[in-house]
Design a protein around this motif. Structure first.
Motif, PDB file in Angstrom:
ATOM      1  N   LYS A  18      72.755  -0.438 -19.925  1.00 47.02           N
ATOM      2  CA  LYS A  18      71.951  -2.087 -19.676  1.00 47.02           C
ATOM      3  C   LYS A  18      71.072  -2.040 -20.794  1.00 47.02           C
ATOM      4  N   GLN A  19      70.878  -1.115 -21.653  1.00 44.60           N
ATOM      5  CA  GLN A  19      70.286  -1.163 -22.738  1.00 44.60           C
ATOM      6  C   GLN A  19      70.780  -1.100 -23.976  1.00 44.60           C
ATOM      7  N   ALA A  20      72.020  -1.103 -23.843  1.00 41.89           N
ATOM      8  CA  ALA A  20      72.508  -0.812 -25.017  1.00 41.89           C
ATOM      9  C   ALA A  20      73.253  -1.901 -25.495  1.00 41.89           C
ATOM     10  N   ILE A  21      72.794  -2.899 -24.314  1.00 42.04           N
ATOM     11  CA  ILE A  21      73.469  -4.345 -25.017  1.00 42.04           C
ATOM     12  C   ILE A  21      72.393  -4.739 -26.437  1.00 42.04           C
ATOM     13  N   LEU A  64      71.413  -9.530  -8.392  1.00 38.93           N
ATOM     14  CA  LEU A  64      71.006 -10.549  -9.708  1.00 38.93           C
ATOM     15  C   LEU A  64      72.752  -9.855 -10.545  1.00 38.93           C
ATOM     16  N   PHE A  65      73.088  -8.788 -10.671  1.00 36.00           N
ATOM     17  CA  PHE A  65      73.696  -8.385 -11.818  1.00 36.00           C
ATOM     18  C   PHE A  65      75.208  -7.949 -10.454  1.00 36.00           C
ATOM     19  N   ARG A  66      75.193  -8.789  -9.638  1.00 36.01           N
ATOM     20  CA  ARG A  66      76.523  -7.913  -8.514  1.00 36.01           C
ATOM     21  C   ARG A  66      77.609  -8.864  -9.175  1.00 36.01           C
ATOM     22  N   ALA A  67      77.482  -9.938 -10.695  1.00 40.78           N
ATOM     23  CA  ALA A  67      78.110 -10.625 -10.398  1.00 40.78           C
ATOM     24  C   ALA A  67      79.518 -10.014 -10.920  1.00 40.78           C
ATOM     25  N   PRO A  68      80.931 -10.239 -11.267  1.00 40.18           N
ATOM     26  CA  PRO A  68      82.100  -9.396 -11.975  1.00 40.18           C
ATOM     27  C   PRO A  68      81.869  -9.643 -13.003  1.00 40.18           C
ATOM     28  N   ASN A  69      82.335  -8.480 -13.826  1.00 37.78           N
ATOM     29  CA  ASN A  69      81.700  -8.428 -14.851  1.00 37.78           C
ATOM     30  C   ASN A  69      80.289  -8.939 -15.806  1.00 37.78           C
ATOM     31  N   PRO A  70      79.796  -8.135 -15.692  1.00 33.88           N
ATOM     32  CA  PRO A  70      77.911  -8.738 -16.158  1.00 33.88           C
ATOM     33  C   PRO A  70      77.260  -8.336 -17.135  1.00 33.88           C
ATOM     34  N   PHE A  71      78.031  -7.420 -17.947  1.00 28.49           N
ATOM     35  CA  PHE A  71      78.417  -6.803 -19.102  1.00 28.49           C
ATOM     36  C   PHE A  71      78.955  -7.335 -20.041  1.00 28.49           C
ATOM     37  N   ILE A  72      80.496  -7.546 -19.984  1.00 29.64           N
ATOM     38  CA  ILE A  72      81.429  -8.396 -20.561  1.00 29.64           C
ATOM     39  C   ILE A  72      82.788  -6.736 -21.213  1.00 29.64           C
ATOM     40  N   PHE A  73      82.203  -6.569 -21.305  1.00 28.62           N
ATOM     41  CA  PHE A  73      82.569  -4.894 -21.456  1.00 28.62           C
ATOM     42  C   PHE A  73      82.783  -4.406 -20.458  1.00 28.62           C
ATOM     43  N   ALA A  74      84.204  -5.341 -19.460  1.00 26.80           N
ATOM     44  CA  ALA A  74      83.998  -3.969 -18.522  1.00 26.80           C
ATOM     45  C   ALA A  74      85.541  -3.107 -19.144  1.00 26.80           C
ATOM     46  N   PRO A  75      85.643  -1.729 -18.257  1.00 25.29           N
ATOM     47  CA  PRO A  75      84.814  -1.013 -17.330  1.00 25.29           C
ATOM     48  C   PRO A  75      84.296  -0.591 -18.548  1.00 25.29           C
ATOM     49  N   ILE A  96      81.579  -0.710 -19.806  1.00 25.28           N
ATOM     50  CA  ILE A  96      79.846  -0.716 -19.391  1.00 25.28           C
ATOM     51  C   ILE A  96      80.432  -1.392 -17.735  1.00 25.28           C
ATOM     52  N   GLY A  97      79.623  -0.969 -17.235  1.00 22.83           N
ATOM     53  CA  GLY A  97      79.699  -1.647 -15.464  1.00 22.83           C
ATOM     54  C   GLY A  97      78.919  -0.817 -14.630  1.00 22.83           C
ATOM     55  N   PHE A  98      78.021  -1.976 -13.365  1.00 22.64           N
ATOM     56  CA  PHE A  98      76.216  -2.149 -13.106  1.00 22.64           C
ATOM     57  C   PHE A  98      76.893  -1.484 -12.335  1.00 22.64           C
TER      58      PHE A  98
END
Length: 349
Positions: free
Chosen positions: A172-175, A218-229, A231-233
């Motif tokens: 989550k901090q890699a962004i 808050l981060f339960r939204a689908p694909n919250p970090f775009i680069f799935a899979p 970086i997943g939550f």
């Protein structure tokens, strides 16, 4: 033509400019004196200056000047970029000469030279020596690793199961590129690691359980970090029992995560034709609201109504995170207006 743009004096000056440039050749265009007036010779500028109900004059000189103007403008913009690139290369070369003459090495030099050596003729032998000396390597805060650093680790340890390379990081901090993080380096490392060797810390020992639950939601939204899979939550669990007591206001815990909406006031709408809130006004409002909330909590603590970890809340328990030093200054000024003392961590002394 519009007289404010093409008065007799301006027309005479522009015609003289064209005459001088035609006689002087291309070298005269390199200077800056022509820039202000030369555009007036172009067909596009002439067409924009036509008075209502009139027709734009036509002449090959206008068309030719338009083409020259476009070329000159592109040369000016791209030439500046080229100059900056050449200056960058020259400065770097000069710094390298200076360091060589003074026998200096900086941290970046150590990384760069090691990277080059590992990829050079004796790279395999050097990697073997490094593995022999450091058979196990642990990289904490790996999300801040750049491509060059990871390339070094990979050259040394990849394909050698008798050794171990442990990478500890938070996807989550890699962004956060502004901190030096490189999301693509993290994704590369993840893909290089076998699925069975990827481990996740499932308990958050720092935050209160209520805040952990709120972040999970808050981060339960689908694909919250775009680069799935890549970086997943991964939802975390709060530590039980909590390491510290909760914040209680009048005996009740406030919501662990709250969002405040900053809305435009009537004064803000008067300043902006479209009625929108300007960013600096929003920053001022946010800083004021933040300071007043802190002052309110401290006043409640003085009255014994705001308690944290079994004791009255105090100023040292509160921190304000901001994105820029300017935002921090806004908050500190707002706190001072509320008679709340504060310290700041910044680039200043």
């Amino acid at each position: 033509l519009n007289r404010s743009s093409y008065s007799p004096a301006i027309v005479a000056r522009v015609v003289q400019l064209a005459h001088d440039l035609a006689g002087a050749g291309a070298a005269a265009l390199v200077g800056g004196a022509w820039q202000e007036d030369f555009e007036r010779l172009g067909a596009a500028r002439v067409a924009r200056a036509v008075r209502k109900g009139r027709q734009a004059p036509q002449h090959p000189v206008f068309d030719c000047s338009q083409q020259v103007w476009e070329c000159l403008r592109r040369w000016r913009d791209e030439g500046g970029a080229l100059l900056a690139a050449e200056a960058r290369a020259a400065v770097r070369a000069g710094v390298e000469r200076r360091k060589r003459d003074e026998r200096l090495l900086h941290f970046d030099d150590l990384l760069r030279r090691l990277d080059l050596a590992l990829r050079g003729e004796g790279g395999a032998a050097l990697a073997e020596r490094l593995r022999g000396r450091f058979p196990v390597a642990l990289v904490d805060e790996f999300q801040d690793t750049d491509p060059q650093q990871y390339r070094i680790f990979r050259q040394v340890y990849a394909g050698h199961p008798e050794c171990a390379l442990l990478l500890i990081g938070d996807p989550k901090q890699a962004i956060y590129a502004f901190r030096g993080a490189d999301v693509f380096t993290y994704m590369r490392a993840r893909s290089d690691t076998e699925a069975g060797r990827r481990l996740t810390l499932g308990v958050n020992w720092r935050a209160s359980p209520g805040l952990v639950t709120a972040v999970n939601a808050l981060f339960r939204a689908p694909n919250p970090f775009i680069f799935a899979p890549d970086i997943g939550f991964e939802p975390a669990a709060g530590c039980q029992p909590p390491r510290r007591g909760p914040l209680l206001v009048d005996g009740l815990p406030p919501a662990p995560m709250q969002f405040w909406l900053v809305a435009a006031t009537d004064a803000d709408r008067q300043r902006q034709e479209d009625g929108r809130l300007r960013s600096r006004d929003a920053c001022r409002q946010a800083a004021t609201a933040c300071a007043r909330r802190i002052a309110s909590l401290l006043n409640l603590a003085d009255a014994g109504r705001a308690v944290w970890n079994g004791r009255p809340l105090c100023g040292g328990d509160i921190a304000v995170l901001v994105r820029t030093h300017r935002e921090g200054e806004h908050v500190q000024r707002a706190l001072a207006k509320c008679a709340v003392a504060s310290v700041t961590l910044s680039q200043e002394s």
